[in-house]
Design an enzyme around this catalytic site. Structure first.
Site, PDB file in Angstrom:
ATOM      1  N   ASN A 252      20.524  49.054  49.015  1.00 18.66           N
ATOM      2  CA  ASN A 252      20.782  47.734  48.069  1.00 18.66           C
ATOM      3  C   ASN A 252      19.886  47.082  49.068  1.00 18.66           C
ATOM      4  O   ASN A 252      19.117  47.390  50.453  1.00 18.66           O
ATOM      5  CB  ASN A 252      22.549  47.496  48.294  1.00 18.66           C
ATOM      6  CG  ASN A 252      22.909  47.618  49.399  1.00 18.66           C
ATOM      7  OD1 ASN A 252      22.666  46.555  49.654  1.00 18.66           O
ATOM      8  ND2 ASN A 252      23.774  48.163  49.614  1.00 18.66           N
TER       9      ASN A 252
ATOM     10  N   ASP B 133      28.643  52.700  46.840  1.00 15.26           N
ATOM     11  CA  ASP B 133      30.343  52.969  46.811  1.00 15.26           C
ATOM     12  C   ASP B 133      29.987  54.211  46.222  1.00 15.26           C
ATOM     13  O   ASP B 133      31.385  55.650  46.074  1.00 15.26           O
ATOM     14  CB  ASP B 133      30.530  52.033  44.936  1.00 15.26           C
ATOM     15  CG  ASP B 133      30.360  50.587  45.047  1.00 15.26           C
ATOM     16  OD1 ASP B 133      31.532  51.092  46.167  1.00 15.26           O
ATOM     17  OD2 ASP B 133      30.776  49.869  44.904  1.00 15.26           O
TER      18      ASP B 133
ATOM     19  N   LYS C  33      13.012  68.117  50.205  1.00  9.74           N
ATOM     20  CA  LYS C  33      12.842  66.712  49.173  1.00  9.74           C
ATOM     21  C   LYS C  33      12.740  67.239  47.788  1.00  9.74           C
ATOM     22  O   LYS C  33      12.267  68.784  47.480  1.00  9.74           O
ATOM     23  CB  LYS C  33      11.248  67.110  49.495  1.00  9.74           C
ATOM     24  CG  LYS C  33      10.480  65.516  48.907  1.00  9.74           C
ATOM     25  CD  LYS C  33       8.534  64.644  49.150  1.00  9.74           C
ATOM     26  CE  LYS C  33       8.550  63.999  47.856  1.00  9.74           C
ATOM     27  NZ  LYS C  33       7.112  64.697  47.938  1.00  9.74           N
TER      28      LYS C  33
ATOM     29  N   ASP D 170      36.504  53.903  50.586  1.00 11.41           N
ATOM     30  CA  ASP D 170      36.879  52.337  50.282  1.00 11.41           C
ATOM     31  C   ASP D 170      37.559  51.762  51.795  1.00 11.41           C
ATOM     32  O   ASP D 170      38.778  51.957  52.296  1.00 11.41           O
ATOM     33  CB  ASP D 170      37.527  51.492  49.153  1.00 11.41           C
ATOM     34  CG  ASP D 170      37.681  50.444  48.880  1.00 11.41           C
ATOM     35  OD1 ASP D 170      37.277  49.270  50.340  1.00 11.41           O
ATOM     36  OD2 ASP D 170      38.098  50.201  47.811  1.00 11.41           O
TER      37      ASP D 170
ATOM     38  N   LYS E 138      39.699  41.115  43.486  1.00  9.70           N
ATOM     39  CA  LYS E 138      39.645  42.237  44.264  1.00  9.70           C
ATOM     40  C   LYS E 138      40.318  41.764  45.870  1.00  9.70           C
ATOM     41  O   LYS E 138      40.626  43.084  46.298  1.00  9.70           O
ATOM     42  CB  LYS E 138      37.894  41.611  44.987  1.00  9.70           C
ATOM     43  CG  LYS E 138      37.202  43.786  45.128  1.00  9.70           C
ATOM     44  CD  LYS E 138      36.124  42.873  45.067  1.00  9.70           C
ATOM     45  CE  LYS E 138      34.788  43.680  44.243  1.00  9.70           C
ATOM     46  NZ  LYS E 138      33.814  43.641  44.207  1.00  9.70           N
TER      47      LYS E 138
ATOM     48  N   LYS F  27      42.061  45.255  47.399  1.00  4.66           N
ATOM     49  CA  LYS F  27      41.781  45.597  48.402  1.00  4.66           C
ATOM     50  C   LYS F  27      43.361  45.186  49.602  1.00  4.66           C
ATOM     51  O   LYS F  27      42.791  46.007  50.867  1.00  4.66           O
ATOM     52  CB  LYS F  27      40.991  44.679  49.041  1.00  4.66           C
ATOM     53  CG  LYS F  27      39.101  45.399  47.875  1.00  4.66           C
ATOM     54  CD  LYS F  27      38.088  46.271  48.693  1.00  4.66           C
ATOM     55  CE  LYS F  27      37.489  46.350  47.691  1.00  4.66           C
ATOM     56  NZ  LYS F  27      36.562  47.298  48.019  1.00  4.66           N
TER      57      LYS F  27
HETATM   58  O1  PMT Z   1      23.017  41.137  53.984  1.00  5.40           O
HETATM   59  P1  PMT Z   1      22.753  39.735  53.665  1.00  5.40           P
HETATM   60  O2  PMT Z   1      21.583  39.812  53.054  1.00  5.40           O
HETATM   61  O3  PMT Z   1      22.289  38.630  54.121  1.00  5.40           O
HETATM   62  O4  PMT Z   1      23.398  39.539  52.419  1.00  5.40           O
HETATM   63  C1  PMT Z   1      24.286  39.058  51.746  1.00  5.40           C
HETATM   64  C2  PMT Z   1      25.585  40.038  50.856  1.00  5.40           C
HETATM   65  C3  PMT Z   1      25.389  39.459  49.450  1.00  5.40           C
HETATM   66  C4  PMT Z   1      25.494  40.624  51.638  1.00  5.40           C
HETATM   67  C5  PMT Z   1      27.288  39.199  51.633  1.00  5.40           C
HETATM   68  O5  PMT Z   1      27.113  38.202  51.292  1.00  5.40           O
HETATM   69  C6  PMT Z   1      27.978  40.411  50.874  1.00  5.40           C
HETATM   70  O6  PMT Z   1      28.540  39.767  49.664  1.00  5.40           O
HETATM   71  N1  PMT Z   1      28.360  41.758  51.175  1.00  5.40           N
HETATM   72  C7  PMT Z   1      29.260  41.984  50.431  1.00  5.40           C
HETATM   73  C8  PMT Z   1      28.661  43.312  49.594  1.00  5.40           C
HETATM   74  C9  PMT Z   1      29.258  44.082  48.922  1.00  5.40           C
HETATM   75  O7  PMT Z   1      29.831  45.100  48.761  1.00  5.40           O
HETATM   76  O8  PMT Z   1      30.459  43.946  48.033  1.00  5.40           O
HETATM   77  P2  PMT Z   1      30.941  44.341  47.087  1.00  5.40           P
HETATM   78  O9  PMT Z   1      31.979  43.839  46.135  1.00  5.40           O
HETATM   79  O10 PMT Z   1      30.475  45.644  46.621  1.00  5.40           O
HETATM   80  O11 PMT Z   1      32.525  45.084  48.285  1.00  5.40           O
HETATM   81  C10 PMT Z   1      33.620  44.135  48.637  1.00  5.40           C
HETATM   82  C11 PMT Z   1      34.053  44.370  50.217  1.00  5.40           C
HETATM   83  O12 PMT Z   1      34.095  45.667  50.233  1.00  5.40           O
HETATM   84  C12 PMT Z   1      32.823  44.199  51.049  1.00  5.40           C
HETATM   85  O13 PMT Z   1      33.450  43.721  52.286  1.00  5.40           O
HETATM   86  C13 PMT Z   1      32.360  45.518  51.131  1.00  5.40           C
HETATM   87  O14 PMT Z   1      31.857  45.478  52.761  1.00  5.40           O
HETATM   88  C14 PMT Z   1      33.649  46.920  50.682  1.00  5.40           C
HETATM   89  N2  PMT Z   1      33.559  47.789  50.579  1.00  5.40           N
HETATM   90  C15 PMT Z   1      32.478  48.079  49.349  1.00  5.40           C
HETATM   91  C16 PMT Z   1      33.027  49.315  48.687  1.00  5.40           C
HETATM   92  C17 PMT Z   1      33.394  50.535  50.606  1.00  5.40           C
HETATM   93  N3  PMT Z   1      32.990  51.737  49.879  1.00  5.40           N
HETATM   94  N4  PMT Z   1      33.392  50.063  51.139  1.00  5.40           N
HETATM   95  C18 PMT Z   1      34.072  48.762  51.429  1.00  5.40           C
HETATM   96  O15 PMT Z   1      34.731  48.994  52.919  1.00  5.40           O
END
Ligand code: PMT
Length: 396
Positions: free
Chosen positions: A205, A274, A284, A302, A333, A337
């Site tokens: 991403n 995810d 490849k 997660d 969330k 979480k």
């Molecule tokens: O890095 P930058 O370019 O500065 O951008 C910042 C950002 C947009 C990445 C940051 O501000 C942000 O929003 N980070 C979270 C991105 C994200 O994955 O959000 P989510 O809503 O999908 O996940 C929620 C939370 O669960 C996050 O804390 C994530 O780290 C965590 N997670 C998600 C999936 C997973 N498999 N394990 C996790 O721990």
């Protein structure tokens, strides 16, 4: 901005004072330099004057220099005095309270915090006299950084090498700020993860790591021990931060759990994939004749949910990247979480969130009263607001 008075004494590491002045001024500090007679043999005052933008003083009794700023004014001017490199002779003079040149006189007269960065031959360092002098300075509240081990300019190998200028900057900044996070070990994840599809393609991403790195920098400046677990990003490591690079979500999970025990605060800024490819493909993927290609994905662990379940006394902060019903989704969330706070940003906007220097967030707590909006500002300022909120949570 703080006022740093750098005292340079006469050792080969004096050349590193140039880089130190450059780093300090680049970080917005005003730097003045004083030198011992020995230091002038190693690096010219003109170099340090050019880098600091101020005249450099090296003599205690120099009418021309004293008319510009007296040695007592210099001592009073400083917020912090940094002695780098500090030779065995300078350390001994300070321990005895001597005032026989400009640097020692200023050190005796100043009320500012003093940091010494020793640099000398390993045998001089280990000599009981030097060890006793360092202990005396420590008893008096003088801070010390280093020295490091390594190859010494004199040909010996061992302890005695001045620590790198970046490390001295971090130590200097810790002295300037009230170390409100001094008791905390803050574990931060940042950047994207990369899930390989085949040897050359990845699922990832647009996270640049800027938000997480800003948090790491700010936490370190506030005195915390900071461990930064970073996905693939091209950002320099903030000064004073221990960085662990990872690639995949699984690697990030392992690194988080390896450091988790020790952490008191965890901030999950990383944009973790995810899903990952169900099968590892060693070759490849070929362009086939069919117009479509199906790749089976499986869910990644997660990490945030797992650490929240095991958090105990720790404070766990998640991030939420949302594109619609931003607040409602963030509240949901937070519950799902199980973390203490969630920082939500609207990533449908191009001016904030992924891969830009600014952000606008809402820090969501368990109730509406515990929810705060942080208006559009730099990620540095957003990081400061998030840490202010975490400090409040840690106090309650
Ligand atoms: O890095 P930058 O370019 O500065 O951008 C910042 C950002 C947009 C990445 C940051 O501000 C942000 O929003 N980070 C979270 C991105 C994200 O994955 O959000 P989510 O809503 O999908 O996940 C929620 C939370 O669960 C996050 O804390 C994530 O780290 C965590 N997670 C998600 C999936 C997973 N498999 N394990 C996790 O721990």
């Amino acid at each position: 901005m703080s006022r740093v008075l750098l005292g340079v004494s006469g050792g080969i590491a004096a050349y590193k004072a140039c880089e130190l002045v450059r780093l300090l001024t680049r970080r917005g500090h005003e730097v003045r330099v004083m030198m011992t007679a020995g230091a002038v043999e190693f690096v010219t005052p003109l170099t340090l004057q050019t880098l600091s933008g101020h005249p450099v003083r090296s003599e205690l009794f120099a009418p021309g220099e004293e008319s510009q700023i007296s040695h007592i004014e210099l001592a009073d001017w400083a917020d912090v005095v940094v002695l780098a490199p500090a030779t065995a002779n300078l350390i001994a003079s300070l321990a005895q309270g001597l005032a026989n040149d400009l640097v020692t006189t200023v050190c005796l007269a100043t009320r500012a915090a003093v940091l010494v960065a020793p640099a000398m031959n390993v045998n001089m360092l280990q000599h009981p006299a030097t060890q006793a002098n360092l202990a005396t300075l420590q008893e008096r509240g003088v801070q010390r950084i280093g020295p490091d081990r390594g190859d010494l300019a004199c040909g010996w190998t061992g302890e005695g090498r001045m620590v790198d200028p970046e490390v001295i900057v971090a130590a200097t900044e810790r002295l300037m700020r009230p170390a409100v996070l001094a008791e905390e070990a803050v574990l931060i994840t940042a950047g994207p993860t990369e899930e390989p599809l085949d040897p050359v393609r990845v699922l990832s991403n647009r996270s640049s790591g800027k938000m997480g790195f800003a948090l790491a920098d700010e936490a370190a400046k506030r005195g915390a021990e900071v461990i930064l677990i970073a996905g693939p990003v091209s950002l320099p490591t903030p000064i004073g931060v221990r960085r662990i690079d990872v690639r995949t979500a699984e690697e990030m999970r392992s690194a988080v759990f390896a450091e988790f025990e020790h952490a008191t605060v965890v901030i999950k800024t990383a944009a973790v994939a995810d899903y990952r490819a169900a099968d590892t493909v060693d070759q490849k993927i070929k362009r086939e004749s069919a117009d479509t290609l199906e790749i089976k994905l499986v869910r990644n662990p997660d990490i945030l949910r797992e650490i929240s379940a095991a958090k105990g006394e720790r404070t766990v902060v998640g991030f939420a990247a949302e594109t619609e019903n931003v607040l409602a989704n963030a509240r949901d969330k937070l519950k799902r979480k199980g973390c203490d706070l969630i920082v939500v940003n609207d990533v449908s906007r191009a001016d904030i969130g992924f891969d830009v220097d600014q952000n606008e967030v809402t820090i969501v707590g368990p109730t509406a009263e515990e929810t705060t909006r942080v208006p559009l500002s730099s990620k540095v300022e957003i990081a400061a607001a998030i840490l202010d909120r975490i400090i409040q949570v840690r106090k309650t």
